[in-house]
Design an enzyme around this catalytic site. Structure first.
Site, PDB file in Angstrom:
ATOM      1  CE1 TYR A 148      32.948  45.376  -4.806  1.00 56.61           C
ATOM      2  CE2 TYR A 148      32.569  47.068  -6.466  1.00 56.61           C
ATOM      3  CZ  TYR A 148      32.672  46.692  -5.137  1.00 56.61           C
ATOM      4  OH  TYR A 148      32.487  47.616  -4.140  1.00 56.61           O
TER       5      TYR A 148
ATOM      6  CD  GLU B 221      31.664  45.454  -1.461  1.00 57.96           C
ATOM      7  OE1 GLU B 221      32.417  46.397  -1.714  1.00 57.96           O
ATOM      8  OE2 GLU B 221      31.858  44.669  -0.525  1.00 57.96           O
TER       9      GLU B 221
END
Length: 387
Positions: free
Chosen positions: A108, A198
């Site tokens: 991530y 993101e």
């Protein structure tokens, strides 16, 4: 403002960030052609502004162009329900067709504005637990998230990326690529006035390369005037119709779950008004701020937005007359009530500049307004008028 994944990936390509080859398709035939231009297995991904698409059936694999056609036929036009869309779901109008990758690990990576720091700054976050909801990771395994703040003057320094790369247990070659990815993401973040960037997952694929498999970009609405190329990516089909109408009328509107419609001038007054409604036992149906310089025409548009919500059973207008004078508000209210044949009960609370003139105009209009002087009194009357 949000954009679709396929649009986000175009921006990532522009900034030299590795993404899978592919393109978007609005019809099954276009999906078949897109799959034909790629070799081997492809992944078909529904394009809506929501996470959790895979769990809802919006992400599927296809082994051939014909299968891509068949899969796209099922996805395009479906009402996709995820944990972020609500039970009504969102209609899929387009898919992304891109080559499938053999994933070894999912990481991530994100950049966001953190206002909880001593000074507002961009924070770089990374985690080994990619592919999952980061909120769940933060709640269950906070030790798996590493972050560092980027000083607003100094900006990004390569040692910060290397520090995160070490925490992600990347090898030497991957650390170098990771540092370059973060450098380019930070440049994109600043260039385009992003509020969130993101990548989840940032995958390590079979040959050891890093690849952005999914991307989410949110932009600061106040910075859009500097980026017509970004503004042009807006998809109004993904936005609530009443919020689109509010933007076009230059008023701030957010739909809520209650039944007392609110029209105010100023965000602070809006918050206070909603608190008063709840204290009086009611539930606000919206947050609608007409701002400090609304014209009678804007006020009429605001009323049209309020009355278009079938859940609104009563309207409370709470105006503090400063720049927006009370007599001007009254003129707008009277015009709106007559033009749209307002049938809902309406409670008006005016204070401030030209309040006496404003109240007199309402009293002499021949229309049925309930006029209140105090804020809580106005909220209590509005809640009492809800059938």
């Amino acid at each position: 403002m949000k954009i679709h994944e396929y649009q986000a990936k175009e921006l990532l390509r522009e900034y030299g960030i590795p993404v899978s080859r592919g393109g978007s398709a609005a019809t099954p035939e276009e999906a078949r052609r897109a799959a034909g231009e790629l070799s081997g297995k492809v992944v078909i991904k529904a394009q809506i502004h929501s996470g959790g698409r895979g769990k809802g059936g919006g992400v599927r694999l296809a082994a051939s162009p014909e299968e891509a056609f068949a899969v796209s036929e099922k996805i395009i036009g479906m009402q996709l329900v995820t944990h972020q869309t609500g039970p009504e779901g969102k209609k899929v109008r387009r898919v992304l067709v891109e080559e499938a990758s053999e994933v070894q690990r999912e990481l991530y990576l994100s950049l966001l504005v953190d206002r909880s720091q001593k000074r507002e700054c961009v924070v770089l976050m990374a985690s080994e637990a990619g592919g999952m909801e980061i909120e769940k990771v933060a709640a269950d395994s906070p030790e798996k998230i590493v972050s560092c703040a980027l000083h607003p003057v100094v900006g990004f320094s390569p040692f910060q990326a290397r520090k995160l790369a070490a925490a992600l247990h990347l090898n030497a070659e991957q650390r170098q690529t990771f540092t370059e990815i973060v450098r380019n993401l930070y440049r994109l973040f600043l260039d385009k006035d992003c509020s969130l960037l993101e990548i989840n997952p940032l995958a390590i694929i079979a040959d050891g390369r890093l690849l952005a498999l999914d991307a989410k970009l949110d932009f600061d609405d106040d910075g859009l005037y500097r980026h017509p190329e970004i503004k042009g990516l807006r998809d109004q089909d993904e936005e609530a119709p009443l919020e689109v109408a509010a933007k076009n009328a230059s008023v701030n509107y957010i739909k809520l779950e209650g039944n007392v419609g609110c029209m105010v001038n100023g965000a602070g007054l809006a918050m206070t008004t909603m608190d008063m409604i709840k204290m009086a036992g009611g539930e606000p149906a919206n947050f609608l701020d007409v701002g400090g310089g609304a014209s009678p025409e804007q006020i009429q548009k605001a009323f049209t937005i309020l009355t278009a919500d079938p859940h609104v059973k009563c309207i409370l207008v709470n105006i503090f007359g400063g720049i927006l004078r009370c007599d001007r508000v009254s003129a707008g209210l009277i015009q709106a009530a007559r033009n749209i044949e307002l049938k809902l009960p309406l409670v008006v609370r005016l204070q401030g500049t030209n309040v006496a003139e404003g109240r007199k105009m309402l009293a002499e209009s021949g229309l049925r307004f309930t006029v209140a002087e105090g804020l809580y009194e106005a909220a209590r009357q509005a809640v009492a008028l809800v059938p």
